[in-house]
Design a protein around this motif. Structure first.
Motif, PDB file in Angstrom:
ATOM      1  N   GLU A  37       0.663  -1.188  -0.043  1.00  0.00           N
ATOM      2  CA  GLU A  37       0.069   0.160  -0.207  1.00  0.00           C
ATOM      3  C   GLU A  37       1.057   1.260  -0.144  1.00  0.00           C
ATOM      4  N   VAL A  81       1.856   4.890   0.514  1.00  0.00           N
ATOM      5  CA  VAL A  81       1.454   5.952   1.546  1.00  0.00           C
ATOM      6  C   VAL A  81       2.253   7.100   1.478  1.00  0.00           C
ATOM      7  N   TYR A 100       3.135  -1.226   4.057  1.00  0.00           N
ATOM      8  CA  TYR A 100       3.156  -0.085   3.728  1.00  0.00           C
ATOM      9  C   TYR A 100       4.609   0.351   3.050  1.00  0.00           C
ATOM     10  N   ASP A 115      -2.059   5.311  -2.481  1.00  0.00           N
ATOM     11  CA  ASP A 115      -3.341   4.386  -2.057  1.00  0.00           C
ATOM     12  C   ASP A 115      -3.935   4.928  -0.720  1.00  0.00           C
ATOM     13  N   THR A 116      -3.114   5.558   0.029  1.00  0.00           N
ATOM     14  CA  THR A 116      -3.431   6.054   1.439  1.00  0.00           C
ATOM     15  C   THR A 116      -2.692   7.428   1.710  1.00  0.00           C
ATOM     16  N   ILE A 165      -1.812   9.648   4.899  1.00  0.00           N
ATOM     17  CA  ILE A 165      -1.886   9.685   6.638  1.00  0.00           C
ATOM     18  C   ILE A 165      -1.765  11.163   6.852  1.00  0.00           C
ATOM     19  N   CYS A 214      -8.716  14.003  -0.953  1.00  0.00           N
ATOM     20  CA  CYS A 214      -8.399  12.622  -1.089  1.00  0.00           C
ATOM     21  C   CYS A 214      -9.733  11.829  -1.481  1.00  0.00           C
ATOM     22  N   ARG A 268      -7.853   6.642   0.152  1.00  0.00           N
ATOM     23  CA  ARG A 268      -8.140   6.339   1.632  1.00  0.00           C
ATOM     24  C   ARG A 268      -7.258   7.634   2.347  1.00  0.00           C
ATOM     25  N   VAL A 269      -7.571   7.880   3.395  1.00  0.00           N
ATOM     26  CA  VAL A 269      -7.158   8.981   4.228  1.00  0.00           C
ATOM     27  C   VAL A 269      -7.540   8.681   5.761  1.00  0.00           C
ATOM     28  N   ARG A 270      -6.291   8.838   6.402  1.00  0.00           N
ATOM     29  CA  ARG A 270      -6.299   8.361   7.791  1.00  0.00           C
ATOM     30  C   ARG A 270      -5.655   9.792   8.604  1.00  0.00           C
TER      31      ARG A 270
END
Length: 476
Positions: free
Chosen positions: A149, A151, A175, A214-215, A217, A235, A241-243
């Protein structure tokens, strides 16, 4: 290459758990009635497998339901194998108790409580073993870029570095940090190790597209809420995807504990990153125990290598040097001499000629190394005398690399966190690439180690060190 190619169908894990349950039930029946393991069976109590089939079906259904409640069928990056095994043990124990309670209610003619107990134990072994094998398969696939993934980290303040150090130190999470951006132009233009700085937040959209992220953070402080909301919306618009990570006053998240007061969460903050005194005692006990175990081999190596060094080049057998230890204390480290006499005087001249990072120099073809020195450094034998430092209490088996005082003078404040534990013979950076790991990444790994120390982590690093040393991976 499809980075998510190894994602299994949702039904596969429950189906396999059902298969393992039936296998465990049949093996347990064979052990109980054929081998008569633990306790013999009277001829009058002998029974075929057929009456146990309904119990096997119920056992399998309950295991799947309880495993579901333990979240074992949801992918959670960062969950350890032991956490999965503990969940399986809870499911197996609860299922076994339920089956036994059911037997008391219906009073069957054929039933063995020992068979149920054996089944529960075998289920834990089979399901745990399968998940361990699955982890190994996933690790091999991630090495080939499958299941990775990508990041992007937004913000590399204290919290951002905490996230980065975890990802760098835990490749098993799957990651790959493609880089980071920051609202501070200086931080956004300064790379950390091999993790590139990609600029400011203004470049976020094009970076997400260009780097195939992909993500995302987000680790920005909460007082820039509007900026965070804007990033989240961007995003979502790009289907990324967002965290978000809570700022928590810019403390490491491991320093925050949650307690419950009548349903009200209370956050307690421990600002210290030092090991607890009990942890220090356990670590010290392990160090001395391993020294005693390895003593016969150590004495043999000392004798053979000492003779080889004496015959190879003029000069002393051992090399002593001042290093920085726990909390900045200076101590003398001992090694086998692997260089010509006067090598230290040539050190800074070579550093200037090669342009090496003075905080973590790593010359590939160092002209100062002797013939025997090149061989003993290749297999890290030159560090064997540091066992005397472990006995004295200056070093540990596992910990950060002991730095030179001149290197520490170049540290930034956050780099000094690696001085909160005793330095070690090996550490996370050694088993993650040794000389290939840049200084900033080495610091991130050391800080992760300090904040996540456990006896199991020490043993894991030691076991991972053995093949790397024997195969001379990453040695100079």
């Amino acid at each position: 290459m499809d980075r998510n190619a190894y994602n299994w169908p949702r039904w596969m894990m429950p189906a396999l758990d059902a298969v393992w349950t039936f296998v465990a039930f049949f093996v347990s029946y064979y052990m109980r009635y054929e081998i008569q393991f633990i306790q013999p069976v009277d001829e009058a109590n002998a029974a075929p497998f057929t009456p146990y089939i309904p119990y096997a079906i119920i056992f399998a259904i309950l295991m799947i339901l309880f495993n579901q409640s333990e979240a074992l069928y949801r992918e959670r990056r960062g969950r350890t194998w032991w956490e999965e095994v503990f969940g399986i043990m809870n499911s197996a124990t609860t299922t076994a108790v339920f089956i036994m309670a059911l037997s008391f209610l219906i009073q069957p003619l054929v039933f063995s409580r020992l068979l149920i107990v054996q089944t529960a134990i075998l289920v834990v072994i089979l399901m745990g073993g399968w998940r361990l094998a699955l982890r190994e398969i996933q690790a091999r696939m991630r090495e080939r870029g499958i299941g990775i993934e990508r990041v992007l980290i937004v913000g590399v303040g204290t919290v951002g570095r905490s996230v980065l150090q975890t990802i760098v130190a835990r490749p098993d999470l799957g990651y790959q940090v493609v880089g980071f951006v920051d609202d501070d132009p200086d931080r956004g233009s300064t790379s950390i190790g091999r993790v590139p700085a990609l600029g400011t937040l203004d470049n976020l959209g094009p970076i997400i597209d260009r780097q195939q992220v992909d993500t995302v953070i987000i680790t920005l402080p909460w007082h820039v809420q509007r900026t965070i909301v804007g990033i989240i919306r961007e995003c979502e618009h790009k289907h990324v995807r967002v965290r978000t990570v809570p700022d928590m006053f810019e403390l490491s998240l491991n320093q925050v504990q949650v307690e419950m007061l009548g349903g009200v969460p209370l956050l307690s903050v421990d600002g210290s990153s030092d090991l607890h005194p009990s942890s220090r005692l356990v670590k010290r006990t392990l160090d001395l125990a391993l020294v005693l175990v390895t003593l016969p081999v150590t004495l043999t190596v000392l004798s053979v290598v000492a003779l080889a060094i004496k015959l190879d080049s003029p000069g002393p057998i051992f090399f002593a040097q001042k290093r920085v230890g726990l909390n900045g204390r200076i101590f003398t480290v001992y090694k086998f001499r692997s260089m010509v006499v006067g090598a230290e005087k040539m050190h800074y001249t070579l550093m200037r000629q090669t342009g090496e990072d003075l905080r973590h120099p790593k010359l590939v073809n160092d002209p100062r190394i002797t013939h025997v020195g090149r061989w003993i450094r290749r297999f890290s034998i030159d560090e064997v005398p540091q066992l005397f430092n472990i006995i004295k209490g200056d070093m540990s088996w596992v910990g950060p690399r002991p730095a030179l005082p001149a290197e520490v003078e170049l540290y930034e404040p956050w780099h000094r966190q690696r001085l909160h534990v005793m330095p070690g013979l090996t550490g996370l950076w050694q088993v993650s690439g040794r000389d290939e790991v840049p200084f900033e990444e080495m610091c991130l790994m050391d800080i992760y180690y300090i904040e996540n120390w456990s006896l199991g982590l020490d043993m894991q690093i030691i076991l991972r060190t053995i093949p790397r040393v024997l195969l001379a991976h990453g040695a100079s």
